[in-house]
Design a protein around this motif. Sequence first.
Motif, PDB file in Angstrom:
ATOM      1  N   ASP A 477       0.731  -1.116  -0.092  1.00  8.20           N
ATOM      2  CA  ASP A 477      -0.071   0.029   0.073  1.00  8.20           C
ATOM      3  C   ASP A 477       0.777   1.251  -0.027  1.00  8.20           C
ATOM      4  OD1 ASP A 477       1.276  -0.119   2.533  1.00  8.20           O
ATOM      5  OD2 ASP A 477      -0.965   0.601   3.370  1.00  8.20           O
ATOM      6  N   THR A 478       0.221   2.575  -0.059  1.00  4.50           N
ATOM      7  CA  THR A 478       1.156   3.811   0.126  1.00  4.50           C
ATOM      8  C   THR A 478       0.476   4.633   0.564  1.00  4.50           C
ATOM      9  OG1 THR A 478       1.968   5.679  -1.368  1.00  4.50           O
ATOM     10  CG2 THR A 478      -0.015   4.061  -2.396  1.00  4.50           C
ATOM     11  N   PRO A 479       0.959   5.578   1.654  1.00 10.37           N
ATOM     12  CA  PRO A 479       0.382   6.373   2.421  1.00 10.37           C
ATOM     13  C   PRO A 479      -0.145   7.491   1.369  1.00 10.37           C
ATOM     14  CG  PRO A 479       2.683   6.723   2.690  1.00 10.37           C
ATOM     15  CD  PRO A 479       2.674   5.378   1.907  1.00 10.37           C
ATOM     16  N   TRP A 480       0.460   7.693   0.380  1.00  8.26           N
ATOM     17  CA  TRP A 480      -0.122   8.825  -0.784  1.00  8.26           C
ATOM     18  C   TRP A 480      -1.436   8.528  -1.301  1.00  8.26           C
ATOM     19  CZ3 TRP A 480       2.632  13.103  -0.269  1.00  8.26           C
ATOM     20  CH2 TRP A 480       4.009  12.882  -0.196  1.00  8.26           C
ATOM     21  N   TYR A 481      -1.958   7.266  -1.506  1.00  6.09           N
ATOM     22  CA  TYR A 481      -3.165   7.048  -2.224  1.00  6.09           C
ATOM     23  C   TYR A 481      -3.932   5.924  -1.542  1.00  6.09           C
ATOM     24  CZ  TYR A 481      -1.160   9.869  -5.925  1.00  6.09           C
ATOM     25  OH  TYR A 481      -0.630  10.830  -6.639  1.00  6.09           O
ATOM     26  N   PRO A 482      -5.092   6.396  -0.568  1.00  8.48           N
ATOM     27  CA  PRO A 482      -5.442   5.086   0.014  1.00  8.48           C
ATOM     28  C   PRO A 482      -6.359   3.916  -0.860  1.00  8.48           C
ATOM     29  CG  PRO A 482      -6.843   7.127   0.464  1.00  8.48           C
ATOM     30  CD  PRO A 482      -5.305   7.451  -0.279  1.00  8.48           C
ATOM     31  N   THR A 483      -6.705   4.346  -2.181  1.00 12.54           N
ATOM     32  CA  THR A 483      -7.146   3.471  -2.809  1.00 12.54           C
ATOM     33  C   THR A 483      -6.313   2.763  -3.969  1.00 12.54           C
ATOM     34  OG1 THR A 483      -7.520   5.150  -4.778  1.00 12.54           O
ATOM     35  CG2 THR A 483      -9.270   4.998  -2.892  1.00 12.54           C
ATOM     36  N   MET A 484      -4.871   2.554  -3.816  1.00 13.76           N
ATOM     37  CA  MET A 484      -3.934   2.204  -4.510  1.00 13.76           C
ATOM     38  C   MET A 484      -3.354   0.799  -3.914  1.00 13.76           C
ATOM     39  SD  MET A 484      -0.669   4.038  -6.030  1.00 13.76           S
ATOM     40  CE  MET A 484      -1.324   4.833  -7.308  1.00 13.76           C
TER      41      MET A 484
END
Length: 513
Positions: A477-484
């Motif tokens: 996951d990535t803290p920049w985009y919750p839907t990614m």
Amino acid sequence: MLGANQYSEAQACFRQLLELEPDNADGHYWLGAMQEYVGQAAEAEPHLRRAIALNTRHADAHARLGLLLARRGEHEPAVQHYLAAVSIAPRHADAWCNLGLSLFALKRWDEAEQAYRGAIALQPTARVHSNLGNLLVDRQRVDEAEQHYQLATALEPSYAPAYDNLGVLRAEQGRRRDAEALFRQALALNADNAQAALNLAHLLLAEGRLEEGWRRYEARYSPRLPGVPIFVPKLPFPQWRGEPIVGKSLLVWLEQGLGDELQFCRYLPLLQQMGVGKLSFVCRPELFPLLRSLEGVDVLVPLGDEQADLSGHDYWSFTMSLPMCCGTTLENIPSQVPYLQAPTERVARWAPVLPQSGFKIGVAWRGNPIHHNDDDRSLPSLAVLAPLWTVPGTAFVSLQKGLGEDEAASPLAGQAIAAVGGQLADFGDTSAIVAQLDLVVCIDTSIAHLAGALGKPVWLLLPHHHPDWRWMLERADTPWYPTMRLWRQPARGDWASVIDAIRGELSLLVSGS
């Protein structure tokens, strides 16, 4: 090495010489060489070309003009001048080394290696050993590369780039503490080594050590970096470095790629919340229709708008400097999505063009070929994604524009896809399509950032070799985009296992939808 005043005095002497002897080839060469060395490329080029016109066998003038062109990113003509130099003076070691650099940039690997080895045979310097090491790393001949880095440091223990390059290799091997120590050693030897500072920034940011990482990342627009530099605007007010901004006016300036602009424009609404009095944003024209939906912007200006008045601000900032100025940590990344909205009228216009049934998936498999890691981040072809078409109930839309667009127009049998890339005018159109999809599957390019900014589910394919720092390490996951969701290659070049895993997950998703 001459000081700045001495260079100025020397240039004045050569100008006087050329007033007396305007056809003196050596005078033109030395004046042009000095100007090129101190960064005055525009002034240097006519003198170097004049030297060659007066003496076509002036090897040094050919070599210096090649260097000037290479620093501007014009490697094809640079190669021609280097070849002229070494044909005239076969023992011109610097020309052989620089020829290797330009051939490497053009991905003419074998010729580049021959040029480097020719330079080593003439004059085995730390620089050429280090450059050959870089080529060997890229060709996955890691043991040989390490030997050349070590030869470089043995020949010249104070040659900072060799430590920096070895650090990049150690980072690639997962030996991050060794890599960090090597980057810091390079900086201790030369505090102005922008490449080492940037490499250290990439490591720190990938590890989530953002405070120092953002500061080091400011090296990205240093004029000392090789290649075409980031354009620094000449504005009559200072660059913002995080000073109190309440009630102040700020002009935010675009930089680097479209994806960078899409990712970091999220800071503009935050700046408004911080109390900025007036906020202006200079953006790429192709993003203008989409970025009009961004909250907090008082003036949105497409780059190149000659009617725009950019005066009257207290500060300016690059888009990617905003995280540093705003004190961004892993805990306070502004991650609320969507922060962009597709233009409503465009959504309605594109609705009839898209598949009318099925689980709609947008795909993008190729990036800009000039990207430094495009050979690894891009898929070889649309055919690599073919296993996804075996999932029942799916319908595919190509988001590919430009390179790869022809593949979508003539897909392989069994890979039916709506090919709309050629009809996309700008990101207003692309966003309108993405807004109507159920999922986006793509490589690390601007489409991923667009989908994330719109709050759409997006599965991002990441290469094993040099994944970008912003996706951090080993995370799904990535803290920049919750839907990614991130899908990482287990080994360099292994897209097959990634696509197989995605196919299995997609089957579960579609069957439950």
